[in-house]
Enzyme design. Structure first.
Site, PDB file in Angstrom:
ATOM      1  N   ASP A   1       0.838  -1.201   0.000  1.00 55.42           N
ATOM      2  CA  ASP A   1       0.000   0.000   0.000  1.00 55.42           C
ATOM      3  C   ASP A   1       0.881   1.262   0.000  1.00 55.42           C
ATOM      4  OD1 ASP A   1      -2.803   1.274   0.715  1.00 55.42           O
ATOM      5  OD2 ASP A   1      -1.377   2.088   2.171  1.00 55.42           O
TER       6      ASP A   1
ATOM      7  N   LYS B   1       1.495   4.249  -3.102  1.00 51.16           N
ATOM      8  CA  LYS B   1       1.375   5.693  -2.826  1.00 51.16           C
ATOM      9  C   LYS B   1       2.689   6.411  -3.154  1.00 51.16           C
ATOM     10  CE  LYS B   1      -2.007   4.894   0.829  1.00 51.16           C
ATOM     11  NZ  LYS B   1      -2.154   4.610   2.263  1.00 51.16           N
TER      12      LYS B   1
END
Ligand SMILES: NC(=O)c1ccc[n+]([C@@H]2O[C@H](COP(=O)([O-])OP(=O)(O)OC[C@H]3O[C@@H](n4cnc5c(N)ncnc54)[C@H](OP(=O)(O)O)[C@@H]3O)[C@@H](O)[C@H]2O)c1
Length: 407
Positions: free
Chosen positions: A200, A204
């Site tokens: 994750d 980003k």
């Protein structure tokens, strides 16, 4: 004057938050945009679930039904994973809709392509919610890029991992106990791999890299390490010397090359990321003119994420940045970009001898040693001393018992 018609794809935490925020902020939106905003359609998977959606709104599990509507101005995408989100967004752009997305995995992979497609179709894409939820990092970067050259970005981009590390430290829990607590509180999913293995944060980081440096490093060259190997003992041990473990995502220019990593890092008390605890996110940006700016706030959750998406709604509708201006055009190394040496802490489980460094004086008592070395040296040391753990240290460290080595 006709209202602005919005379609929301997905009605989970994020989609429902956007729906509620549009409804609770009708008057404010109308005042800013000069027209009413209306949620005309919602796409879901299970159309038999009762969701308390207004009867006027089309609720469907078929995206074609949404595209067939006479007018949709903006498509808000809040479903999970690359597909079918990527396909739906392309089709919506081709139909002339602005896009707002929260889907970091899809956008990290296809963002550049979608921006090009959007420019060709004269629409905009808002993606503030893809990174750090309610923290306005994308807008801040775009603003800074008008004049600054971004040197480095580092941050805590995954609230779940940060919560687990905070709980392990503050309540002396094992990794599994802290993960269970995160799941009970709804901070971690039943399958937490994306969060705890660093995927994750990695997605980003790649989105931030595109904006700040006009490109991404090769994904296979970016070390990505999660937090699963960190033990409660290591956390307590480093705390004695004023350090905390954080899952740090970092990206910078080194000699004109974009270098990134996602890995557990030790942060000292003087560093702005030291006090970021629980599910909070924080991003520190270093610009050549402005110096360091640190933003902090909720990285996820229904309303913080909806806040970012509804702000994007306004930006795409009232002269937000045109897609061509979104990215720094190219990246070039500057004279100041040097091969960077970082400070590292090596934690030895026992009395084993450290190989590969001819002279070192460390704290034999505590089995940890501070080193000053570049990535390559550390990677060699890791291979030769596979029983030991090496963690980069951010911030100043006043540690009398060890001597820094320059390798
Ligand atoms: N949760 C957060 O705080 C947060 C923050 C920032 C970004 N994001 C990103 O936002 C996106 C949505 O997250 P979420 O937490 O809202 O997920 P979620 O709670 O699991 O909701 C997903 C929604 O998408 C619908 N959906 C899934 N696959 C679909 C498909 N193939 N066709 C139509 N509908 C489909 C589901 O329909 P059903 O309801 O019928 O199952 C559900 O309503 C993700 O990409 C996530 O990474 C989330």
């Amino acid at each position: 004057m006709s209202s602005i018609k919005v379609a929301i794809l997905g009605f989970g935490t994020v989609g429902e938050g956007v729906y509620k925020t549009i409804n609770t902020h009708k008057a404010k939106l109308e005042a800013v945009l000069g027209r009413k905003v209306e949620v005309a359609a919602i796409l879901i998977k299970n159309k038999y679930k009762n969701r308390g959606i207004d009867k006027e709104t089309l609720v469907t599990d078929d995206f074609n039904e949404i595209l067939k509507l006479k007018k949709i101005d903006v498509v808000v995408e809040a479903i999970v994973g690359q597909e079918p989100a990527f396909t739906y967004i392309q089709r919506a752009i081709q139909k002339g809709c602005h896009i707002i997305t929260a889907n970091k995995e899809m956008y990290a992979i296809h963002g550049r392509f979608l921006q090009k497609l959007a420019a060709e179709n004269n629409v905009s894409i808002g993606f503030e919610a893809t990174v750090a939820g309610g923290v306005p990092i994308i807008q801040t970067l775009q603003q800074l890029l008008n004049i600054n050259h971004i040197v480095k970005i580092e941050g805590i981009l995954n609230g779940t991992s940060n919560y687990i590390l905070s709980e392990m430290r503050a309540r002396n829990l094992s990794f599994n106990e802290a993960l269970k607590s995160a799941q009970e509180k709804g901070y971690a999913e039943a399958n937490p791999t994306n969060d705890i293995e660093g995927y994750d944060a990695f997605y980003k980081l790649m989105i931030l890299s595109e904006i700040a440096f006009g490109g991404k490093p090769k994904w296979e060259n970016v070390p990505r390490e999660g937090i699963t190997a960190i033990t409660a003992e290591q956390i307590q041990e480093v705390e004695k010397i004023g350090l905390r473990f954080k899952l740090i995502a970092s990206i910078q220019l080194v000699e004109g090359e974009i270098i990134g990593s996602v890995r557990p890092t030790l942060v000292s008390e003087q560093h702005p990321l030291y006090n970021i605890e629980g599910v909070e996110n924080s991003v520190s940006i270093e610009g050549d003119i402005v110096g360091r700016i640190t933003l902090q706030g909720p990285g996820a959750g229904m309303l913080p994420t909806a806040s970012a998406m509804v702000e994007d709604l306004i930006h795409v509708l009232v002269g937000g940045k045109k897609t061509n201006d979104l990215y720094q055009k190219s990246f070039v190394g500057t004279e100041e970009d040097k091969k960077i040496k970082q400070c590292w802490l090596m934690i030895q489980p026992g009395e084993a001898e450290l190989k590969g460094v001819s002279t070192f004086m460390g704290s034999e008592r505590d089995h940890h040693v501070l080193l000053e070395a570049d990535e390559l040296t550390i990677s060699t040391l890791r291979k030769e001393n596979h029983w030991a753990s090496f963690f980069e240290v951010l911030g100043e460290l006043n540690y009398k018992d060890s001597v820094r080595l320059t390798s």
